[in-house]
Design a protein around this motif. Structure first.
Motif, PDB file in Angstrom:
ATOM      1  N   THR A  93       0.831  -1.207   0.000  1.00  0.00           N
ATOM      2  CA  THR A  93       0.000   0.000   0.000  1.00  0.00           C
ATOM      3  C   THR A  93       0.864   1.255   0.000  1.00  0.00           C
ATOM      4  O   THR A  93       0.556   2.223  -0.709  1.00  0.00           O
ATOM      5  CB  THR A  93      -0.971  -0.006   1.195  1.00  0.00           C
ATOM      6  OG1 THR A  93      -1.823  -1.145   1.075  1.00  0.00           O
ATOM      7  CG2 THR A  93      -1.812   1.258   1.249  1.00  0.00           C
ATOM      8  N   TRP A 136      -7.823   0.961  -1.044  1.00  0.00           N
ATOM      9  CA  TRP A 136      -6.552   0.757  -0.344  1.00  0.00           C
ATOM     10  C   TRP A 136      -6.609   1.386   1.050  1.00  0.00           C
ATOM     11  O   TRP A 136      -6.124   0.799   2.020  1.00  0.00           O
ATOM     12  CB  TRP A 136      -5.409   1.354  -1.159  1.00  0.00           C
ATOM     13  CG  TRP A 136      -5.219   0.697  -2.487  1.00  0.00           C
ATOM     14  CD1 TRP A 136      -6.030   0.828  -3.589  1.00  0.00           C
ATOM     15  CD2 TRP A 136      -4.199  -0.215  -2.857  1.00  0.00           C
ATOM     16  NE1 TRP A 136      -5.542   0.060  -4.622  1.00  0.00           N
ATOM     17  CE2 TRP A 136      -4.426  -0.584  -4.214  1.00  0.00           C
ATOM     18  CE3 TRP A 136      -3.096  -0.737  -2.190  1.00  0.00           C
ATOM     19  CZ2 TRP A 136      -3.592  -1.455  -4.892  1.00  0.00           C
ATOM     20  CZ3 TRP A 136      -2.257  -1.605  -2.881  1.00  0.00           C
ATOM     21  CH2 TRP A 136      -2.506  -1.958  -4.206  1.00  0.00           C
ATOM     22  N   GLU A 140      -6.351  -0.483   4.724  1.00  0.00           N
ATOM     23  CA  GLU A 140      -5.512  -0.009   5.833  1.00  0.00           C
ATOM     24  C   GLU A 140      -6.322   0.117   7.117  1.00  0.00           C
ATOM     25  O   GLU A 140      -5.862  -0.267   8.198  1.00  0.00           O
ATOM     26  CB  GLU A 140      -4.899   1.353   5.510  1.00  0.00           C
ATOM     27  CG  GLU A 140      -3.731   1.314   4.588  1.00  0.00           C
ATOM     28  CD  GLU A 140      -3.157   2.693   4.343  1.00  0.00           C
ATOM     29  OE1 GLU A 140      -1.917   2.798   4.383  1.00  0.00           O
ATOM     30  OE2 GLU A 140      -3.912   3.648   4.105  1.00  0.00           O
TER      31      GLU A 140
END
Length: 150
Positions: A93, A136, A140
């Protein structure tokens, strides 16, 4: 980036936005997170399930509505995340985020990013970066929720 390569990348994005990997519910998810892009209205909920007794992503699924970039990015993310640990995906990421901040400059690390390199051209358009980052960021947040429980 050569025009032929840019055209190929655009086609991969369109293909992923039409034939979406990972779209749908995920029973027994270890975590889920909803993200919304208030600028354009894209929405996504990412869910992950971990392999028993580990931090390895057994499955990633998502449900969302938005532009072809955000939907394709979630599809590519599903392919990349499945089978990796949360820590590995944290590193991937960060590499993806660096590429998205590059404004199309430099060569992305294809070995780390795999098919996600197709979004390099998107990084030239500031208003579209959040579209590509949406899933993304949700992943997270899922990782953070799991770490908080540990």
């Amino acid at each position: 980036m050569p025009d032929a390569l840019a055209g190929l990348y655009q086609q991969v994005i369109l293909d992923h936005s039409r034939a979406r990997t990972g779209e749908g519910p995920l029973p027994d998810a270890a975590a889920e997170h909803f993200e919304r892009n208030p600028t354009c209205g894209d929405e996504i909920t990412v869910r992950i399930r971990l392999a028993s007794g580990s931090d390895r992503i057994e499955a990633l699924a998502w449900e969302g509505d938005g532009c072809s970039i955000s939907m394709a990015s979630a599809s590519v993310l599903t392919d990349l995340a499945t089978g990796r640990t949360l820590a590995e995906m944290g590193e991937v990421t960060e590499t993806f985020r660096a590429m998205m901040r590059s404004k199309g400059q430099g060569e992305p690390d294809e070995e780390v990013l795999g098919d996600a390199v197709v979004f390099q051209g998107v990084s030239k358009f500031v208003m579209r970066v959040k579209c590509a980052m949406l899933s993304w960021v949700a992943l997270e947040a899922c990782s953070t929720k799991i770490a908080a429980r540990a």
